[in-house]
Design an enzyme around this catalytic site. Structure first.
Site, mmCIF file in Angstrom:
data_model
loop_
_atom_site.group_PDB
_atom_site.id
_atom_site.type_symbol
_atom_site.label_atom_id
_atom_site.label_comp_id
_atom_site.label_asym_id
_atom_site.label_seq_id
_atom_site.Cartn_x
_atom_site.Cartn_y
_atom_site.Cartn_z
ATOM 1 N N CYS A 1 -17.007 1.962 2.171
ATOM 2 C CA CYS A 1 -16.032 2.546 1.684
ATOM 3 C C CYS A 1 -15.651 2.769 -0.107
ATOM 4 C CB CYS A 1 -14.227 1.864 1.694
ATOM 5 S SG CYS A 1 -13.707 2.669 3.209
ATOM 6 N N GLU B 1 -13.966 -8.643 0.253
ATOM 7 C CA GLU B 1 -14.144 -7.351 0.713
ATOM 8 C C GLU B 1 -14.597 -6.783 -1.341
ATOM 9 O OE1 GLU B 1 -12.073 -5.881 4.309
ATOM 10 O OE2 GLU B 1 -10.944 -5.096 2.602
ATOM 11 N N HIS C 1 0.965 -1.050 0.078
ATOM 12 C CA HIS C 1 0.208 0.013 -0.092
ATOM 13 C C HIS C 1 0.798 1.215 -0.053
ATOM 14 C CE1 HIS C 1 -3.158 -3.148 1.088
ATOM 15 N NE2 HIS C 1 -4.238 -1.858 0.944
ATOM 16 N N CYS D 1 -10.415 2.606 7.265
ATOM 17 C CA CYS D 1 -10.684 3.044 6.124
ATOM 18 C C CYS D 1 -11.706 3.959 6.315
ATOM 19 C CB CYS D 1 -10.059 2.328 5.048
ATOM 20 S SG CYS D 1 -10.839 0.665 5.773
ATOM 21 N N CYS D 2 -13.039 3.290 6.499
ATOM 22 C CA CYS D 2 -14.175 3.931 6.189
ATOM 23 C C CYS D 2 -14.582 4.921 7.681
ATOM 24 C CB CYS D 2 -15.070 2.829 6.859
ATOM 25 S SG CYS D 2 -15.261 1.264 5.821
ATOM 26 N N GLU E 1 -19.073 -2.782 2.028
ATOM 27 C CA GLU E 1 -18.093 -2.512 2.136
ATOM 28 C C GLU E 1 -18.739 -0.411 2.176
ATOM 29 O OE1 GLU E 1 -14.037 -3.113 1.944
ATOM 30 O OE2 GLU E 1 -13.506 -1.028 3.041
ATOM 31 N N HIS F 1 -11.983 -7.186 -5.112
ATOM 32 C CA HIS F 1 -11.800 -6.069 -4.311
ATOM 33 C C HIS F 1 -12.614 -5.042 -4.602
ATOM 34 C CE1 HIS F 1 -10.159 -3.227 -1.069
ATOM 35 N NE2 HIS F 1 -10.308 -4.232 -0.204
ATOM 36 N N ASP G 1 0.024 0.040 -7.957
ATOM 37 C CA ASP G 1 0.258 -0.062 -6.592
ATOM 38 C C ASP G 1 -0.764 -1.385 -6.866
ATOM 39 O OD1 ASP G 1 0.394 1.022 -3.673
ATOM 40 O OD2 ASP G 1 -1.284 0.236 -3.461
ATOM 41 N N GLY G 2 -0.986 -2.162 -5.573
ATOM 42 C CA GLY G 2 -2.204 -3.442 -5.676
ATOM 43 C C GLY G 2 -3.463 -3.025 -5.169
ATOM 44 N N HIS G 3 -2.921 -1.593 -4.659
ATOM 45 C CA HIS G 3 -4.768 -0.697 -4.268
ATOM 46 C C HIS G 3 -4.424 0.373 -5.041
ATOM 47 C CE1 HIS G 3 -7.951 0.366 -2.376
ATOM 48 N NE2 HIS G 3 -8.455 0.002 -1.086
#
Lengths: 632, 632
Positions: B336, B318, B132, B402-403, B334, B266, B182-184
């Site tokens: 987010c 998720e 991340h 995160c949320c 979620e 995700h 990036d993976g996210h």
């Protein structure tokens, strides 16, 4: 007293010649037993008994050597039952070979457990909670008794008596494990069998002691864990002592068994415990154990039993969820738990003479037990969910292979469940074609049944006697009958009393009488209590004891899109050896224009077709449900 | 071309004075931001930026330091948005303090990540898939842009430009991580913001490069894993390279983004990626990215979107399950992800001028986003299931937090979403009371809205101009309207065209006109496509954009036992700030006599009462459902 304690018939006294059961039993003989024997030979258990096996820490499948004696035991037991009904020298020789391995693995002092002899000797009797030592011993004792009764040989019985004597010393008063008991109940019921086979009352007393020790304080599993100072066999990173309610309930050690009121925890453990409690209540006339059994039974049957006779809804513990928690797709209902229920229900019938227990036994047997194997007997369900999203299928085998041999030993001992005999006469509990020999009032009496059960409720029962003899013939009146039951004797309508769920024909039998019995068997729509969420607004179709399900392969849409029309007339067709029910219904149609809309739901008429639940998942993968929506 | 690319208004141009939104935004200012600030101070993130934090291997909650910069960033961003609408010197000082910490943590070369500076420096940019780093950088860039736009200060913007320049060097042509991403996803959309704030086109190009590198072969995540030779940050015992379809789809690296056709993996990652793709399509006129966005949008909206605007049904990732897999009780949705959908939908509206995207934005905003926080703004849902068995409740905070800050930054930037302006005039996208200032044709134009939205569909819009000016005022016609929309101008019925989901009033505005708009808003029963299993035979009640749910506390039985009577007239009552719908219904009654029976299901009439879904779980635990059975 008005009730009666009964006994089952020995296997050789009963001949099963039944279109439904005989082929299934033949599959066990011809395929299941050889297949299991192969697994024992190749998969590790026999090597372990020779002390030749060593664990491979990289192979996850090798986590289960602690169960291997029970696998060997259940195979010997199933084979012995098969030998009791029909000689088979090759099978008998294979059994003898396995017994020789067991005898060879037995230690000087009687101890018999390969893992805790060859792999981890320092662990012997230090991890009763997790390590299944007495559980394995129990299965071996059951095997020994079955082998002795089938063959008259004491080769395994002698081995197991020596081991039981060691257990009696170590777990008895003054023994080094006094107050201990196993994390997986099994030996308790086995010791009652050993007592019956040998007449040695101390085995009965040991069973009672193990049973009554359970759940007393200070908690044995806490004490042994603290003494050991390491996690148990499955320990992982959890606490060494599992003192939480869920942890204690898992193996029913949360309270003394006489004080237990709710079926909780791992369901196979529970069934074996309750079965032992019923055995002890019967042998000892112990009213406290009987009352506990009756309470636990009501809790199970009123709040935790699937319509299929499956039980143990929570996969995370292979056991019971809360009352009315009976999810279909995400449930569990382990085959072994339904088999355990058959064992317990059978004992409750023997104890009380009540047919209601056989109703549940029959429900489990024809549905949640039979579903455990494929039609050809070569694939197995461990869990038996009541619905599938299309991903569920039977497996060839399991690393923890408890269910397939359990099913085998139940089917090869079906003789035990058909009849019972006691002071109250002869009880016909299951409608299975064949014959049975009884000793009654010093005479030989025989009963022959003939029917197309479970597909047809017309049953013929012929009675033969050596000389006229008065006794009560009790014909079970199943709870699923959908109308008045008619009984004739030699073609003439017969009056009968109904007692404890049986039609009682109490008369002097002269021999040669033919009793005709017609049990109206539906089909009917079954609904569940409103607290069962998975069945809300849904019905299951049932005919006689057979619970049906709807499989996608027979229908024109995935099963969740089907709705059974309320009040529609079901029709039955018998095809390829199975009943199929057809009912008028509706299909939800996928809508044009997005996922959500405010208009009426588009539906179109369809026919909904079922198969017996036990026969599902034999034609590829697809959606399935026992509980199907019903229009309201 | 018939379509128009639009811009949102800057926050200071919009005043929100709305009975629904203002109190919720005030909660964020008064409670959420201080609470979050406290968490950053006490919980580790600030200490980490001072390089004073060290992990405690025994504390499982300390697995999340790699997210801490994003927590700081979202808090700065939310606070900056709040500062943009209303000055608050104390808050501004707190933001400056956090920025000073970030600046202090920045390395000589521009690198800024506390974990990979102080704890594991050798790991820098070696684990793009799991660690991340660029995700955190992206959030910090968003924060920097928001802070700059709110305060005019470049303190954080300068820091993040230096870091972005480093990333551009390292991930650009010839850089040591060329071809990486990036993976996210997150930095891709942030770099577009940085480009817009600075005018530096290379940030836009870097965003495009990172976006287009994704999913190309050879797979970057495989290469970095092989080079690293160890599992990633979450590695566990899994394989070092995750080349399975599910593993690749999880972070949408299974295929080049332009070739992706289905929303998979995700869901927050997916939303941020698609949002960046829409940004790039708009900035670059890139038709390939736009077409991919439109395909992915259709897949999401037609097959994977909850009626609440929630998305990502599968808790295990998720993320998205298969099409139509939208379980209620066991779903995920979620907070987010719904927020990410708001981001994406907003950009799609800006790109295309189509109101349909705002329909989805509004659905998410008023339902699946708002449900993420309790009424008092102090407790949060991470997942937002559409049904509860009575065990679900909001939490104070999350270890992976995160949320809550995501919700805070959305609410404090609500100004962005109400209006849009472009060549096609002024679009009123959301009905939120307050006012807005536009520059149009060199003139200042202001628009003031007033309504009791979302509870009432009568909206008044007043237009002020400096001098008469022709432009199109576009009033969004929500997809949920339940009848003809009436529009008046100064009390006289107005003719209007409907274009791309908007009522278009294209006229010369003289100033002082009052437009009256009445949007009929139900209540209505919504049904789902037949392939949505969780909604089979069920309806959801909706009024305007508000999806309702049934909570046990308002009803006389657990929700699964309730049935809405088809065709029953729903009535609405507004009480304690919320609409409640009442409909005639039935209750399943628990049956006497065991779990299963063949008689009719006993039911009795009841009234079924709802609350808005976003407002559930504020009055203790109990069963809840959005989808309620309907009689058929």
């Amino acid at each position: 007293m008005s009730e009666s304690r009964r006994s089952p018939l020995p296997i050789p006294n009963v001949v099963i010649a039944d279109e439904f059961w005989s082929p299934r039993r033949q599959v066990v003989r011809a395929k299941t037993l050889p297949h299991q024997q192969e697994r024992l030979r190749e998969g590790g258990p026999f090597a372990a008994l020779r002390f030749e096996w060593r664990p491979d820490p990289d192979d996850d499948r090798e986590r289960f050597p602690i169960f291997w004696e029970s696998d060997v035991a259940k195979w010997i037991e199933a084979a012995s039952f098969a030998l009791a009904s029909e000689a088979d020298p090759a099978l008998e020789a294979a059994v003898d070979e396995a017994i020789a391995l067991l005898a060879g693995a037995q230690q000087e002092d009687g101890y018999l457990n390969a893992y805790f002899t060859a792999i981890k000797p320092e662990g012997r009797f230090t991890d009763l909670r997790d390590a299944h030592e007495l559980y394995c011993a129990g299965h071996l004792i059951e095997a020994a008794v079955a082998h002795f009764e089938a063959t008259g040989k004491t080769s395994l019985l002698d081995v197991m008596r020596r081991y039981a004597d060691l257990i009696d010393r170590e777990f008895g008063p003054g023994g080094s494990h006094e107050g201990g008991y196993d994390g997986h109940q099994e030996i308790e019921l086995a010791l009652v069998k050993l007592y019956r086979a040998t007449g040695e009352r101390r085995y009965l007393e040991l069973s009672l002691r193990l049973t009554d020790a359970r759940g007393t304080t200070p908690f044995f599993f806490d004490a042994e864990a603290l003494e050991r100072g390491t996690p148990g066999y499955w320990g992982g990173n959890g606490p060494i002592v599992r003192s939480d309610k869920r942890g204690r309930e898992y193996n029913q050690s949360h309270a003394p068994v006489r004080e237990q009121t709710e079926a909780v925890g791992h369901s196979v453990r529970a069934m074996y415990q309750y079965a032992a409690m019923a055995d002890l209540a019967l042998e000892l006339g112990d009213e406290g154990l009987r009352a506990a059994c009756e309470r636990l039974w009501r809790d199970l049957v009123d709040t935790k039993l699937y319509v299929t006779g499956g039980l143990g809804a929570d996969p995370s513990i292979e056991g019971f969820g809360p009352a009315f928690h009976l999810p279909d797709k995400d449930g569990y209902a382990e085959t072994c738990a339904a088999i355990g229920l058959v064992f317990w229900a059978h004992r409750m019938m023997l104890l009380t003479g009540e047919a209601t227990y056989v109703d549940v036994l029959e429900r489990a047997l024809y549905n949640g037990v039979l579903s455990g194997a494929s039609a050809d007997g070569t694939k197995y369900f461990y869990g038996n969910p009541l619905a599938s999203d299309g991903t569920v299928e039977r497996s060839d085998w399991f690393d923890c292979a408890c269910c397939p041999p359990n099913l085998a030993r139940l089917l090869t001992s079906l003789e035990h469940y058909v009849y019972a005999v006691g002071d109250d006469g002869i009880a016909v509990n299951l409608y299975v074609s064949g014959s049975a020999r009884f000793e009654l009032g010093g005479q030989r009496v025989s009963v022959a049944q003939s029917s197309a059960f479970p597909w047809d409720g017309a049953v013929s029962v012929e009675v033969e006697t050596e000389a006229p003899l008065r006794f009560a013939l009790r014909l079970r009146l199943p709870e699923w009958t959908t109308g008045d039951v008619a009984i004739e004797v030699d073609g003439a309508a017969a009056d009968f009393e109904v007692e404890r769920g049986y039609a009682v024909l109490d008369r002097t039998w002269r021999g040669g009488e033919r009793v005709g019995l017609v049990l109206p068997m539906g089909p009917v729509a079954v609904r569940a209590d409103a607290r069962v969420g998975a069945a809300h607004g849904k019905v299951a179709l049932q005919k006689g004891p057979i619970v049906h399900c709807v499989e996608e392969v027979d229908n024109e849409a995935p099963v969740p899109q089907l709705v059974i029309a309320r009040g529609g007339e079901p029709a039955v067709e018998h095809r390829e050896g199975l009943d199929r029910i057809t009912v008028p219904g509706l299909v939800d149609e996928p809508a044009a224009g997005g996922l959500y809309r405010t208009g009426a739901a588009p539906v179109r008429p369809t026919e909904i077709r079922t198969v017996p639940y036990f026969a599902w998942a034999n034609r590829g993968k697809g959606t399935m449900a026992v509980w199907v929506r019903e229009s309201l």
